[in-house]
Design a protein around this motif. Sequence first.
Motif, short mmCIF file in Angstrom:
data_model
loop_
_atom_site.label_atom_id
_atom_site.label_comp_id
_atom_site.label_asym_id
_atom_site.label_seq_id
_atom_site.Cartn_x
_atom_site.Cartn_y
_atom_site.Cartn_z
N THR A 1 0.83 -1.20 0.00
CA THR A 1 0.00 0.00 0.00
C THR A 1 0.86 1.25 0.00
O THR A 1 0.58 2.22 -0.71
N LEU A 2 1.93 1.24 0.79
CA LEU A 2 2.84 2.38 0.83
C LEU A 2 3.49 2.61 -0.53
O LEU A 2 3.55 3.75 -1.02
N VAL A 3 3.96 1.53 -1.15
CA VAL A 3 4.60 1.65 -2.46
C VAL A 3 3.63 2.23 -3.49
O VAL A 3 3.97 3.15 -4.25
N LEU A 4 2.40 1.71 -3.51
CA LEU A 4 1.40 2.19 -4.47
C LEU A 4 1.06 3.66 -4.22
O LEU A 4 0.87 4.42 -5.16
N ALA A 5 0.99 4.07 -2.95
CA ALA A 5 0.70 5.47 -2.62
C ALA A 5 1.82 6.38 -3.11
O ALA A 5 1.57 7.46 -3.68
N VAL A 6 3.08 5.97 -2.91
CA VAL A 6 4.23 6.77 -3.35
C VAL A 6 4.27 6.86 -4.88
O VAL A 6 4.54 7.93 -5.45
N LEU A 7 3.97 5.76 -5.56
CA LEU A 7 3.98 5.76 -7.03
C LEU A 7 2.85 6.63 -7.58
O LEU A 7 3.04 7.35 -8.57
N LEU A 8 1.66 6.58 -6.95
CA LEU A 8 0.55 7.42 -7.38
C LEU A 8 0.89 8.89 -7.20
O LEU A 8 0.58 9.73 -8.07
N ALA A 9 1.52 9.23 -6.09
CA ALA A 9 1.93 10.62 -5.86
C ALA A 9 2.91 11.09 -6.93
O ALA A 9 2.84 12.24 -7.39
N PHE A 10 3.81 10.20 -7.33
CA PHE A 10 4.77 10.53 -8.40
C PHE A 10 4.04 10.87 -9.70
O PHE A 10 4.35 11.88 -10.36
N LEU A 11 3.08 10.06 -10.09
CA LEU A 11 2.35 10.29 -11.34
C LEU A 11 1.55 11.59 -11.27
O LEU A 11 1.54 12.39 -12.22
N ILE A 12 0.87 11.84 -10.15
CA ILE A 12 0.06 13.06 -10.01
C ILE A 12 0.93 14.30 -10.07
O ILE A 12 0.56 15.31 -10.67
N CYS A 13 2.09 14.24 -9.45
CA CYS A 13 2.96 15.42 -9.38
C CYS A 13 3.71 15.68 -10.69
O CYS A 13 3.92 16.84 -11.06
N TRP A 14 4.13 14.63 -11.38
CA TRP A 14 5.02 14.82 -12.53
C TRP A 14 4.31 14.85 -13.88
O TRP A 14 4.80 15.49 -14.81
N MET A 15 3.18 14.16 -14.03
CA MET A 15 2.53 14.10 -15.34
C MET A 15 2.10 15.49 -15.85
O MET A 15 2.35 15.80 -17.03
N PRO A 16 1.46 16.37 -15.05
CA PRO A 16 1.08 17.69 -15.57
C PRO A 16 2.28 18.49 -16.07
O PRO A 16 2.18 19.19 -17.09
N PHE A 17 3.41 18.38 -15.37
CA PHE A 17 4.60 19.12 -15.80
C PHE A 17 5.07 18.68 -17.18
O PHE A 17 5.38 19.49 -18.06
N HIS A 18 5.14 17.36 -17.40
CA HIS A 18 5.65 16.85 -18.67
C HIS A 18 4.68 17.16 -19.82
O HIS A 18 5.12 17.46 -20.93
N VAL A 19 3.40 17.10 -19.57
CA VAL A 19 2.42 17.47 -20.60
C VAL A 19 2.58 18.94 -20.98
O VAL A 19 2.59 19.31 -22.16
N THR A 20 2.74 19.79 -19.97
CA THR A 20 2.92 21.23 -20.22
C THR A 20 4.21 21.49 -20.98
O THR A 20 4.27 22.35 -21.86
#
Length: 347
Positions: free
Chosen positions: A250-269
């Motif tokens: 659960t911890l690993v999945l939470a950390v990975l989800l946070a990574f996607l939420i934080c980094w995906m908008p930046f790369h799209v922009t």
Amino acid sequence: MALPSTSILANFNTTAINGEQNNMNGSQCYSDEPHVWHISVLPVYILLVAVLGIVLNVFVLGVFCLHKKSCTVAEIYFSNIAAADLILMSCLPFWAVNAANQFNWPFSHHLCRLVNFSINMNAYSSIYFLVLISIDRRMALANPLSHIGISRPKYAKLGCVLVWALGLLLSVPTIVFREVKDFPEIQYNICYMAFRNLTERAVFDVMQFTFSFIIPFVIIFYCTIHILQALNNRIFEGLNTRKKERKATTLVLAVLLAFLICWMPFHVTKILLLLQEAEVLTGCSLEYALNICGHVFMYLAFFNSVLNPILYVIVGQQFRQKVRGLFKRWRSTRKSSVNISCTNSTR
């Protein structure tokens, strides 16, 4: 987890430079509003993120280092993420000062390169430590027998060394292209990525997008799918899954989800900004929106380094147990020292 426009902070500078140059050329798209916003709001936000990130990651490293028991494989990876995030956060105050100084770089040329090199290297490293964590969890759940041999701490430490080396290698272009240049028309010294043409910038952006997002995302997504399938299969087959293993997953999945939420908008922009500079996308409204989004999403990405230690405390049961163990040890040590002092005073 660490990569704005053409380096990790390229957007931040080239947008400001382009805005000033457009104003000199009489561009109708230029507005003073974003410039004022950068100076008034951005330095405070950068400094807040930096302070939170430094305090929280120092706390995480302190817990891992001071605890009596040796770290598990996952904890070795998490401690390395905390170290990378800590170095990254320690470099951000320089950019807070730079933003408050209206993007006029007040430090030396060498510090311009060193600060941005450190930010890039540790951002890359933080991302690939997440990749190692996802691979470790996938093998622990999907192939538990084969996982026993390769999950030893010595192999985890070797993997960490390789990730640091990869982060160093991928950050070499920052040393090559990053420089401080004087712009006499605006009377500023700007620390930015001095690409000679749009092709060089496009090549660098594509490389950065590939290695900092596409490759890690594909590996993490693949491992996450297998992790979820393994958990479902165990439930379906009626096997008892240990709570400890579930909590770690659960911890690993939470950390990975946070990574996607934080980094995906930046790369799209960043992709949209490159298309806008290549004049594939045009329009003053789009230019203004991308200007603002480039800054907002850049520091949303950096906020990932603040979220990671928070997730350890909220989701990580083992980490909380380590914290409670340290507090109990500290209290017992304090009581012992008080009793000794009281005994000595009564003699």
